[in-house]
Design a protein around this motif. Sequence first.
Motif, PDB file in Angstrom:
ATOM      1  N   THR A 183       0.894  -1.139  -0.101  1.00 35.02           N
ATOM      2  CA  THR A 183       0.056   0.033  -0.079  1.00 35.02           C
ATOM      3  C   THR A 183       0.857   1.232   0.051  1.00 35.02           C
ATOM      4  N   ALA A 184       0.176   2.370  -0.172  1.00 31.29           N
ATOM      5  CA  ALA A 184       1.099   3.596  -0.380  1.00 31.29           C
ATOM      6  C   ALA A 184       1.860   3.864   0.957  1.00 31.29           C
ATOM      7  N   PRO A 185       3.094   4.130   0.685  1.00 31.50           N
ATOM      8  CA  PRO A 185       3.959   4.418   1.977  1.00 31.50           C
ATOM      9  C   PRO A 185       3.346   5.565   2.739  1.00 31.50           C
ATOM     10  N   SER A 186       3.286   5.579   3.933  1.00 29.70           N
ATOM     11  CA  SER A 186       2.798   6.964   4.862  1.00 29.70           C
ATOM     12  C   SER A 186       3.997   7.031   5.744  1.00 29.70           C
ATOM     13  N   VAL A 187       4.042   8.365   6.431  1.00 30.68           N
ATOM     14  CA  VAL A 187       4.952   8.646   7.470  1.00 30.68           C
ATOM     15  C   VAL A 187       4.009   8.671   8.870  1.00 30.68           C
ATOM     16  N   VAL A 188       4.515   8.695  10.050  1.00 35.70           N
ATOM     17  CA  VAL A 188       3.721   8.891  11.166  1.00 35.70           C
ATOM     18  C   VAL A 188       3.032  10.365  11.463  1.00 35.70           C
ATOM     19  N   TYR A 189       1.998  10.446  11.509  1.00 34.65           N
ATOM     20  CA  TYR A 189       1.251  11.840  11.892  1.00 34.65           C
ATOM     21  C   TYR A 189       0.848  11.875  13.356  1.00 34.65           C
ATOM     22  N   LYS A 190       0.933  13.132  13.844  1.00 35.55           N
ATOM     23  CA  LYS A 190       0.305  13.136  15.217  1.00 35.55           C
ATOM     24  C   LYS A 190      -0.859  13.933  15.276  1.00 35.55           C
ATOM     25  N   ILE A 191      -2.037  13.432  15.707  1.00 43.43           N
ATOM     26  CA  ILE A 191      -3.178  14.146  15.863  1.00 43.43           C
ATOM     27  C   ILE A 191      -3.526  14.560  17.184  1.00 43.43           C
ATOM     28  N   GLU A 192      -4.050  15.670  17.429  1.00 48.29           N
ATOM     29  CA  GLU A 192      -4.582  16.072  18.722  1.00 48.29           C
ATOM     30  C   GLU A 192      -6.121  16.082  18.368  1.00 48.29           C
ATOM     31  N   MET A 193      -6.711  15.374  19.229  1.00 47.44           N
ATOM     32  CA  MET A 193      -8.214  14.988  19.258  1.00 47.44           C
ATOM     33  C   MET A 193      -9.019  16.252  20.176  1.00 47.44           C
ATOM     34  N   THR A 194     -10.329  16.229  19.839  1.00 47.03           N
ATOM     35  CA  THR A 194     -10.936  17.287  20.492  1.00 47.03           C
ATOM     36  C   THR A 194     -11.057  16.950  21.847  1.00 47.03           C
ATOM     37  N   ASP A 195     -11.149  15.680  22.189  1.00 50.54           N
ATOM     38  CA  ASP A 195     -11.211  15.482  23.801  1.00 50.54           C
ATOM     39  C   ASP A 195      -9.770  15.635  24.579  1.00 50.54           C
ATOM     40  N   GLY A 196      -8.976  16.055  23.672  1.00 50.34           N
ATOM     41  CA  GLY A 196      -7.605  16.551  24.344  1.00 50.34           C
ATOM     42  C   GLY A 196      -6.569  15.110  24.461  1.00 50.34           C
ATOM     43  N   THR A 197      -6.993  13.980  23.681  1.00 52.64           N
ATOM     44  CA  THR A 197      -5.982  13.121  23.714  1.00 52.64           C
ATOM     45  C   THR A 197      -5.033  13.332  22.536  1.00 52.64           C
ATOM     46  N   THR A 198      -3.844  12.464  22.634  1.00 53.25           N
ATOM     47  CA  THR A 198      -3.134  12.572  21.223  1.00 53.25           C
ATOM     48  C   THR A 198      -2.929  11.242  20.656  1.00 53.25           C
ATOM     49  N   LYS A 199      -2.972  11.069  19.098  1.00 52.58           N
ATOM     50  CA  LYS A 199      -2.810   9.746  18.502  1.00 52.58           C
ATOM     51  C   LYS A 199      -1.673  10.062  17.480  1.00 52.58           C
ATOM     52  N   MET A 200      -0.966   8.916  17.414  1.00 50.55           N
ATOM     53  CA  MET A 200      -0.078   8.733  16.331  1.00 50.55           C
ATOM     54  C   MET A 200      -0.591   7.764  15.297  1.00 50.55           C
ATOM     55  N   ILE A 201      -0.643   8.336  14.120  1.00 54.34           N
ATOM     56  CA  ILE A 201      -1.421   7.438  12.901  1.00 54.34           C
ATOM     57  C   ILE A 201      -0.156   7.236  11.988  1.00 54.34           C
ATOM     58  N   ASP A 202      -0.056   5.928  11.723  1.00 54.78           N
ATOM     59  CA  ASP A 202       0.997   5.451  10.674  1.00 54.78           C
ATOM     60  C   ASP A 202       0.143   4.904   9.399  1.00 54.78           C
ATOM     61  N   ASN A 203      -1.256   4.706   9.698  1.00 58.36           N
ATOM     62  CA  ASN A 203      -2.125   4.063   8.732  1.00 58.36           C
ATOM     63  C   ASN A 203      -3.354   4.872   8.287  1.00 58.36           C
ATOM     64  N   PRO A 204      -3.627   5.352   7.323  1.00 55.20           N
ATOM     65  CA  PRO A 204      -4.496   5.874   6.861  1.00 55.20           C
ATOM     66  C   PRO A 204      -5.761   5.598   7.098  1.00 55.20           C
ATOM     67  N   THR A 205      -5.913   4.121   7.326  1.00 53.29           N
ATOM     68  CA  THR A 205      -6.984   3.625   7.692  1.00 53.29           C
ATOM     69  C   THR A 205      -7.846   4.348   9.039  1.00 53.29           C
ATOM     70  N   ASN A 206      -6.772   4.286   9.797  1.00 55.99           N
ATOM     71  CA  ASN A 206      -6.952   4.387  11.401  1.00 55.99           C
ATOM     72  C   ASN A 206      -6.970   6.149  11.358  1.00 55.99           C
ATOM     73  N   TYR A 207      -6.889   6.767  10.437  1.00 45.24           N
ATOM     74  CA  TYR A 207      -7.176   8.234  10.473  1.00 45.24           C
ATOM     75  C   TYR A 207      -8.945   8.726  10.889  1.00 45.24           C
ATOM     76  N   PRO A 208      -8.651   9.527  12.136  1.00 47.36           N
ATOM     77  CA  PRO A 208      -9.735   9.876  12.711  1.00 47.36           C
ATOM     78  C   PRO A 208     -10.919  10.777  11.897  1.00 47.36           C
ATOM     79  N   ASP A 209     -12.111  10.751  11.904  1.00 43.52           N
ATOM     80  CA  ASP A 209     -13.053  11.537  11.386  1.00 43.52           C
ATOM     81  C   ASP A 209     -12.651  12.948  11.711  1.00 43.52           C
ATOM     82  N   THR A 210     -12.601  13.654  10.549  1.00 43.78           N
ATOM     83  CA  THR A 210     -12.304  15.148  10.914  1.00 43.78           C
ATOM     84  C   THR A 210     -13.088  15.950  11.809  1.00 43.78           C
ATOM     85  N   SER A 211     -14.208  15.604  12.206  1.00 37.77           N
ATOM     86  CA  SER A 211     -14.976  16.418  13.449  1.00 37.77           C
ATOM     87  C   SER A 211     -14.340  16.144  14.583  1.00 37.77           C
TER      88      SER A 211
END
Lengths: 350, 604
Positions: free
Chosen positions: B372-400
């Motif tokens: 699958t397409a190569p991806s880097v690791v992204y850091k996402i700050e969620m609206t609930d204050g938690t932080t997620k590290m995402i290295d797989n587009p499938t796990n990318y959270p809903d924009t809201s």
Amino acid sequence: MRGLYIHVPFCVKKCPYCDFYSLPFSESRAEEYKNAVVLNLARYNNEQFDTVYFGGGTPSLLYKYIAEILSNVNYTCNAEITAECNPESASEDVLGGLKHAGINRLSIGVQSLNNSELLALGRKHSAEEAKNAVLLANKAGFENISADIMLGVLNQTERSLEQTIDELCRLPITHVSAYLLKIEENTVFGKNYAEIAEKLPNEDKQAELYLTAVEALEKRSFKQYEISNFAKSGCESRHNLKYWRAEEYVGIGPSAHSYYKGKRFAVPKRLGKFLEAEFQTEEITEEFPDREEERIMLGLRLCEGIELTEEITARLKFIPREYYKLSDGKLSLTPKGFLVSNEIIAELIE
Amino acid sequence: MSDNYLDKIRNFCIIAHIDHGKSTLADRILEQTETVALRDMEEQLLDNMDIERERGITIKARAVRLKYKADDGEEYIFNLIDTPGHVDFNYEVSRSLVACEGAVLIVDASQGIEAQTLANTYLAVENDLEVVPVVNKIDLPSAHPEEVKHEIEDVIGIEAMDAPEISAKMGINIRAVMEEIVKKIPAPKGDTNSPLKALIFDSYYDSYKGVIVYVRVKEGEVKPGDRIKMMASGAEFTVVETGYMGATELVPAGGLKAGEVGYIAASIKSIGDTKVGDTVTNASKPASEALPGYREVSPMVFSGIYPADGAKYGDLRDALEKLQLNDASLSYEPESSVALGFGFRCGFLGLLHMDIIQERIEREYNLDIITTAPSVVYKIEMTDGTTKMIDNPTNYPDTSLIAQSYEPVVNAHVYSPSEYVGSIMELCQNRRGIFKDMKYIDEKRVDLHYELPLNEIVYDFFDVLKSRTRGYASYDYEMKGFEPSKLVKLDIMLNGEVIDALSFIIHADSAYERARKMAEKLKEHIPRQLFEIPIQACIGGKIIARETIKALRKDVLAKCYGGDITRKKKLLEKQKEGKKRMRQFGTVAVPQEAFMAVLKLEDD
């Protein structure tokens, strides 16, 4: 009952699109070849055939020997006995000889009745000669005449194709085989593939030409009964039907194929070897043919179609509805379906 | 061994630009020291993986010990340590350099110094290596050795007038190089009585002996029976065997002393315990501190690897397991995709590393895989204050649910002849780079410093850079950290179905362009089928690009002439074979090439 196929591997000149096995004709080799065929036939003394087919090559080149060959074949009194011939070799002598020898069905390589298409195909004959050949054959007493035509040829348009079909159907013929030109690897066309393919009608255009042919032939009461074959009622090729119905046949001559006593085998494409050996070498192509696979693969070439099974029914969802017909528990393809039959068959066979 | 055994050792590496003749010179040295019997000579012996030989690059460091009888009548021991030459393996390069006292710098007599060479030479100088210049390819008509020597002096600032002029290919003057090594490169230092400190610069897994660790002993000594400890990982082992690296096999020896290069075998099961850069010490008499420079290497690029044939999942797991034995920088964990079934999420150092692993799985383990397409690791700050590290587009959270997204950014240095500056700046600009600085290395060469998002360089940056600079530029990068970014997840739909394996995370500004290219590429690579196939690219349900693959009109109609059904069967076999290489999504079959092709969208 089984059919008999005899491959005559001689031509005066090789056509640039043809990859069937043939060598330059010579009288001496023709006689040797006849002797070898007769020797091989001895093995099938106990076999009675109801169809015999001389294919090639150019079987009409052998007209002097056909009678002798047939005298060594045990065939039924109502047998269909076909020989192929070219318009340029269809002289009165040749046609008379064939008729006299017992040939009752003639397949003439007309290819087109348009001179610029014939030229592009590298054929030696003209449209006029082709028409004459049919008339001569009829005059010689042939009532069952088939004409081959080629689709997707350089310079061909739907209009020129319809014209060929119209003129052809006015002639005393009973059967038409219409093949889409395919560039084979080991041919003159194949060697210049890139150059040739670029000029030929593209995929979509070829599809249009094919559908035009089906419609034009049907309109003139040549009913389609197989992907590429059309006949007046009752004049379907009985021999060829055996292939498509997965019935058995014996093949004699270099490059001839057989389906005999459950096995499929072929004779190597080597005339020298065929002439030398007492009996032709036969190489197994399939020891245990997959019957279901063959039933689907071959049967779907026919308009009569195949009996439906549960497995097949379940896979029909992968096939667009306009490509097939269902009636009386049988599945058959429409002309549009025939055009993509490989794809369909591959979907149905898993 | 006498006390002055150190005087007779020379530890060195070879620095060269691709094609300047590193492997050829290494071969000649091996040949002339008769380390390799002539019948064992194979072109480019040191690069012993097939892929390395084909690509002309060194993937992992190799080392070999040679004996050289010098003009002074003494016999010297040469330890030649080969180094990888790609930015993906920069850390490994630096560790190999640290294992040496000197470096032979090969410069092509017709082309002069190249940027990549320069970067590695600076790295060598920084690590206090003595650089011995050699001018190669003097047999070429376009050779101008005198000019090249001046260039070396001007650019690098080292004495080069009496640098040997050689032709590694023709075998001219090779002995002069070896004399230079003896005379110029300092003998190693070290005290055999100090606590053991050995630097790990490479390791590989051997199915009989376990992990073979290549070390440069800096202090102390190590011998069979010793209890050793890896200072970073903390793992302890008992040494079973020590020895030297012969050209074609390991040569056991009773022990390794300070200054020497050799291997240690200690029934080590996992290569993860022998990390490059770690220090081996004696467990009962440990060194007070480790050698400097050790770094935990972490994967930069992630991609899903799936077996083309789902039934081969187990085989793929075995292959990854075995590859990891020799490659601690490869990471993998199981994942599943709606489109592709069961597979693995794999982490790599970079794209070259990823390519190599894929190729090795296919070649050495004979497995057809889909990546699958190569991806880097992204850091996402969620609206609930938690932080997620995402290295797989499938796990990318809903924009809201996203408060702020961050992407990794690197500090990149591009080294290039100055005439390409415009073109490089344009490229970096297109890749959302932020210009930081430009330095002239000399009157003709520049060092361009950019901050670049990692995901803009992992795909094809190096290839494009090379093609824009006719191969003259090279680059180098280090992680800077995470920066806020406008990210979106782009989905691809075939016939209305989202193909999760084709989804990826991208900067909003590049999404439209990328979506259009993806759709075009897919159209090009998915064959016409029985049904018409709409291709749509969308962000959160909004379609931003579309293409249509028209329904197939005609395929090849084989005749069954003369009862020959073999042609028809062959066609059908081909068709079935083709189908096997395709992935079925509803009624749509997608060939593996299509997955690969969308990963390589070239830069127009």
